[in-house]
Design an enzyme around this catalytic site. Structure first.
Site, PDB file in Angstrom:
ATOM      1  N   ASP A   1      26.797  44.196  44.370  1.00  0.00           N
ATOM      2  CA  ASP A   1      27.633  43.120  44.890  1.00  0.00           C
ATOM      3  C   ASP A   1      27.081  41.750  44.481  1.00  0.00           C
ATOM      4  O   ASP A   1      25.909  41.625  44.109  1.00  0.00           O
ATOM      5  CB  ASP A   1      27.672  43.178  46.420  1.00  0.00           C
ATOM      6  CG  ASP A   1      28.826  44.022  46.941  1.00  0.00           C
ATOM      7  OD1 ASP A   1      29.613  44.504  46.122  1.00  0.00           O
ATOM      8  OD2 ASP A   1      28.913  44.196  48.176  1.00  0.00           O
TER       9      ASP A   1
ATOM     10  N   LYS B   1      32.437  40.210  44.346  1.00  0.00           N
ATOM     11  CA  LYS B   1      33.659  39.511  44.722  1.00  0.00           C
ATOM     12  C   LYS B   1      33.324  38.053  45.028  1.00  0.00           C
ATOM     13  O   LYS B   1      32.353  37.770  45.727  1.00  0.00           O
ATOM     14  CB  LYS B   1      34.293  40.162  45.955  1.00  0.00           C
ATOM     15  CG  LYS B   1      34.667  41.622  45.782  1.00  0.00           C
ATOM     16  CD  LYS B   1      35.249  42.172  47.075  1.00  0.00           C
ATOM     17  CE  LYS B   1      35.682  43.627  46.944  1.00  0.00           C
ATOM     18  NZ  LYS B   1      34.524  44.536  46.831  1.00  0.00           N
TER      19      LYS B   1
END
Length: 404
Positions: A196, A218
């Protein structure tokens, strides 16, 4: 050791006869280890310890209840002596004559075999010989085992591989030192790391060059790889027989979609391990000197994302609110809280890049936080803390009261 140099080997004693001469502490410890390894153990001693007596009573060990006599080594592959020097010398001489390896308690120089200090870490066995010094061997063994447990030594399979599986690992709030020991160890074993944006990227530099790293990070309002594709990556790599680490920021189950990934893997028949992480909801506040609970100040806290409506949340300053994400919506969130019953002068803080060298803390009241944060150029990643506990932060005492 007499007879020149030595050659380290691992003996398969399962189903084979091993004789232990003696019934005290050393004999007990060695007997129990041999039983665990599957050996057929015969103890020769007029008396035995309580632990040995229990093993004998269960039928795990054969007991010859007398002192050692010639012929007791018949059919043995290995013998351990642990009595007095006279008997030990006799056993060692008989073992030499019968070409049976002999572990000679307290006298390694006249033994034909040494027992190393052993530790088992998953399928890796660590065996250390300390040159006849048992304490030295144990200390070295413990150090190597601790390094393996902590992921400081390479644990990846090279010549063969177990079935694939997925580990959902919480990477903590950003500081690599806050990753758990279990998480580091799994990283040391990983063939694939799916990472991530908020995970501790500094740890990626420690990976072998052939470890596949898949960045699925993200950004706010921008998800280049949707969740269903991330799930598919985890399943696909695991089905190839690879160890897959899904390295996430914070904790996998605190707004990290770890539950969705767990379900996807289980539905596909993939084994999954979840390794909790230090969630930023608590750790970043703590790094800013703000305890989310404090006796006499706050008895509870609520963690939400800043993306949702918050007007119905508890509106007492004695109940801490921690909001993850939501920097862009901060003005609306603060207005909704005031409209929902929060006092406008409730202490509030926004902490950017928590637990990193560039951490920054901005404090204000609830009614002025959005304006102060905008003037400071606050941006994600950040968390917002609202409640009386903010006054415990050093930043509150140092704040500029002349600003809005």
């Amino acid at each position: 050791m007499t007879g020149g140099g030595s050659l380290p080997l691992t003996l398969r004693v399962g189903g084979r006869k091993v004789v232990v001469v003696g019934g005290g502490h050393v004999a007990t410890r060695r007997t129990l280890s041999l039983v665990d390894a599957g050996a057929r153990v015969t103890v020769v001693s007029p008396a035995v310890s309580d632990s040995l007596a229990s093993s004998i009573g269960r039928g795990d060990v054969e007991w010859i209840r007398r002192t050692y006599a010639p012929g007791d080594l018949h059919g043995a592959w290995l013998v351990q002596t642990a009595t007095d020097s006279h008997v030990d010398d006799l056993v060692a001489a008989d073992a030499e004559s019968a070409q049976i390896w002999c572990l000679k308690g307290g006298d390694p120089e006249h033994a034909t075999a040494w027992a190393p200090a052993v530790a088992q870490v998953d399928d890796v066995m660590v065996a250390v010989s300390g040159g006849g010094d048992a304490g030295r061997a144990s200390a070295l063994r413990d150090g190597v085992a601790a390094a393996l447990q902590a992921g400081e030594l390479p644990m990846r399979h090279r010549t063969h591989h177990p079935d694939g599986f997925v580990a959902l690992v919480g990477g903590g709030p950003g500081d690599p030192g806050l990753l758990t020991t279990r998480g580091r160890r799994l990283l040391a074993e990983a063939d694939v790391v799916v990472v991530d944006r908020l995970a501790p990227h500094a740890l990626l530099a420690e990976l072998d060059s052939d470890v596949e790293v898949v960045d699925v990070g993200k950004m706010p309002d921008h998800h280049p790889i949707p969740q269903h594709e991330i799930n598919a990556i985890l399943v696909d790599r695991a089905r190839q027989g690879k160890i897959v680490v899904r390295l996430k920021g914070g904790d996998p189950y605190v707004f990290g979609r770890g539950g969705e990934e767990l379900i996807a893997c289980r539905d596909a028949g993939i084994p999954v391990e979840v390794v909790p992480g230090v969630t930023s909801a608590i750790s970043v506040a703590a790094a800013a000197g703000i305890p989310v609970t404090h006796r006499g100040v706050s008895r509870g806290f609520t963690v939400v994302t800043g993306h949702e409506e918050v007007g119905d949340l508890p509106h007492s300053g004695s109940h801490t609110l921690v909001m993850l994400m939501g920097v862009k919506r901060l003005a609306d969130t603060c207005a909704e809280l005031v409209a929902g019953g929060h006092a406008p002068d409730t202490p509030a803080a926004i902490v950017e890049r928590g637990c990193t060298p560039t951490q920054r803390i901005t404090v204000a009241t609830l009614s002025t936080l959005a304006e102060v944060a905008a003037a400071a150029g606050a941006e994600s990643p950040a968390i917002t803390i609202i409640g009386d506990v903010v006054t415990l932060s050093p930043a509150w005492a140092e704040r500029d009261t002349s600003s809005p």
